[in-house]
Design a protein around this motif. Structure first.
Motif, mmCIF file in Angstrom:
data_model
loop_
_atom_site.group_PDB
_atom_site.id
_atom_site.type_symbol
_atom_site.label_atom_id
_atom_site.label_comp_id
_atom_site.label_asym_id
_atom_site.label_seq_id
_atom_site.Cartn_x
_atom_site.Cartn_y
_atom_site.Cartn_z
ATOM 1 N N TYR A 3 -13.271 -8.555 2.992
ATOM 2 C CA TYR A 3 -12.185 -7.712 2.516
ATOM 3 C C TYR A 3 -12.153 -6.441 3.341
ATOM 4 O O TYR A 3 -13.119 -6.073 3.995
ATOM 5 N N PHE A 4 -11.011 -5.786 3.327
ATOM 6 C CA PHE A 4 -10.912 -4.483 3.952
ATOM 7 C C PHE A 4 -10.003 -3.619 3.113
ATOM 8 O O PHE A 4 -9.181 -4.111 2.361
ATOM 9 N N ILE A 5 -10.178 -2.319 3.235
ATOM 10 C CA ILE A 5 -9.387 -1.366 2.473
ATOM 11 C C ILE A 5 -8.657 -0.465 3.452
ATOM 12 O O ILE A 5 -9.247 0.030 4.406
ATOM 13 N N ILE A 6 -7.392 -0.269 3.193
ATOM 14 C CA ILE A 6 -6.573 0.615 4.013
ATOM 15 C C ILE A 6 -6.157 1.770 3.120
ATOM 16 O O ILE A 6 -5.615 1.558 2.048
ATOM 17 N N THR A 7 -6.418 2.974 3.544
ATOM 18 C CA THR A 7 -6.044 4.120 2.708
ATOM 19 C C THR A 7 -5.616 5.286 3.579
ATOM 20 O O THR A 7 -6.082 5.450 4.689
ATOM 21 N N ARG A 8 -4.747 6.093 3.036
ATOM 22 C CA ARG A 8 -4.293 7.297 3.739
ATOM 23 C C ARG A 8 -4.895 8.550 3.098
ATOM 24 O O ARG A 8 -4.542 9.646 3.465
ATOM 25 N N GLY A 9 -5.751 8.369 2.137
ATOM 26 C CA GLY A 9 -6.338 9.519 1.461
ATOM 27 C C GLY A 9 -7.624 9.122 0.788
ATOM 28 O O GLY A 9 -8.117 8.022 0.938
ATOM 29 N N ARG A 75 0.491 -9.589 5.680
ATOM 30 C CA ARG A 75 0.661 -8.476 6.627
ATOM 31 C C ARG A 75 1.843 -7.595 6.237
ATOM 32 O O ARG A 75 1.756 -6.366 6.283
ATOM 33 N N LYS A 76 2.941 -8.217 5.848
ATOM 34 C CA LYS A 76 4.124 -7.460 5.448
ATOM 35 C C LYS A 76 3.814 -6.597 4.224
ATOM 36 O O LYS A 76 4.193 -5.428 4.164
ATOM 37 N N GLY A 77 3.111 -7.154 3.252
ATOM 38 C CA GLY A 77 2.738 -6.395 2.057
ATOM 39 C C GLY A 77 1.845 -5.208 2.367
ATOM 40 O O GLY A 77 1.977 -4.138 1.769
ATOM 41 N N VAL A 78 0.939 -5.376 3.316
ATOM 42 C CA VAL A 78 0.070 -4.258 3.738
ATOM 43 C C VAL A 78 0.921 -3.183 4.398
ATOM 44 O O VAL A 78 0.793 -1.992 4.086
ATOM 45 N N ARG A 79 1.807 -3.582 5.308
ATOM 46 C CA ARG A 79 2.684 -2.606 5.982
ATOM 47 C C ARG A 79 3.540 -1.834 4.979
ATOM 48 O O ARG A 79 3.772 -0.649 5.154
ATOM 49 N N GLU A 80 4.011 -2.526 3.954
ATOM 50 C CA GLU A 80 4.867 -1.898 2.948
ATOM 51 C C GLU A 80 4.065 -1.185 1.849
ATOM 52 O O GLU A 80 4.629 -0.679 0.895
ATOM 53 N N GLU A 81 2.730 -1.175 2.011
ATOM 54 C CA GLU A 81 1.811 -0.519 1.081
ATOM 55 C C GLU A 81 1.912 -1.090 -0.332
ATOM 56 O O GLU A 81 1.692 -0.414 -1.327
ATOM 57 N N LYS A 82 2.245 -2.373 -0.408
ATOM 58 C CA LYS A 82 2.248 -3.078 -1.693
ATOM 59 C C LYS A 82 0.816 -3.239 -2.189
ATOM 60 O O LYS A 82 0.567 -3.232 -3.390
ATOM 61 N N TYR A 83 -0.116 -3.392 -1.264
ATOM 62 C CA TYR A 83 -1.544 -3.436 -1.571
ATOM 63 C C TYR A 83 -2.299 -2.788 -0.426
ATOM 64 O O TYR A 83 -1.812 -2.688 0.691
ATOM 65 N N ASN A 84 -3.493 -2.339 -0.745
ATOM 66 C CA ASN A 84 -4.289 -1.660 0.267
ATOM 67 C C ASN A 84 -5.622 -2.355 0.497
ATOM 68 O O ASN A 84 -6.511 -1.802 1.115
ATOM 69 N N ALA A 85 -5.737 -3.574 -0.004
ATOM 70 C CA ALA A 85 -6.938 -4.366 0.240
ATOM 71 C C ALA A 85 -6.565 -5.834 0.333
ATOM 72 O O ALA A 85 -5.680 -6.293 -0.385
#
Length: 87
Positions: A3-9, A75-85
């Protein structure tokens, strides 16, 4: 489980998508089942405080990474910030 987590904060809701895949239907039939993977991913999400907002299951060869329809939806959901993991 990867898994990976993408966050802006620093503070964020742990929204996840589960993506499971086997390369062939035969692989699914012989024990590396999508259902088994899904069960383990759900357990991981719950144990680590993730809210699962989508689940995708795919039977598709790994040789065609960029042609897999469902991974492209992930990938689209990650780009649209629908999920961050992704689990």
């Amino acid at each position: 489980i990867v898994y990976f987590i993408i966050t802006r904060g620093f503070l964020f809701m742990k929204k996840a998508v589960i993506y499971t895949r086997v390369s062939t239907q035969d692989q699914d039939d012989k024990g590396s089942s999508l259902e088994s993977q899904l069960k383990h991913c759900r357990e991981f999400a719950q144990a680590n405080g993730f809210q699962v907002v989508d689940e995708f299951q795919e039977v598709f060869s790994g040789a065609y990474l960029f042609e897999r329809p469902l991974i492209n939806q992930v990938r689209k959901g990650v780009r649209e910030e629908k999920y961050n993991a992704v689990i």
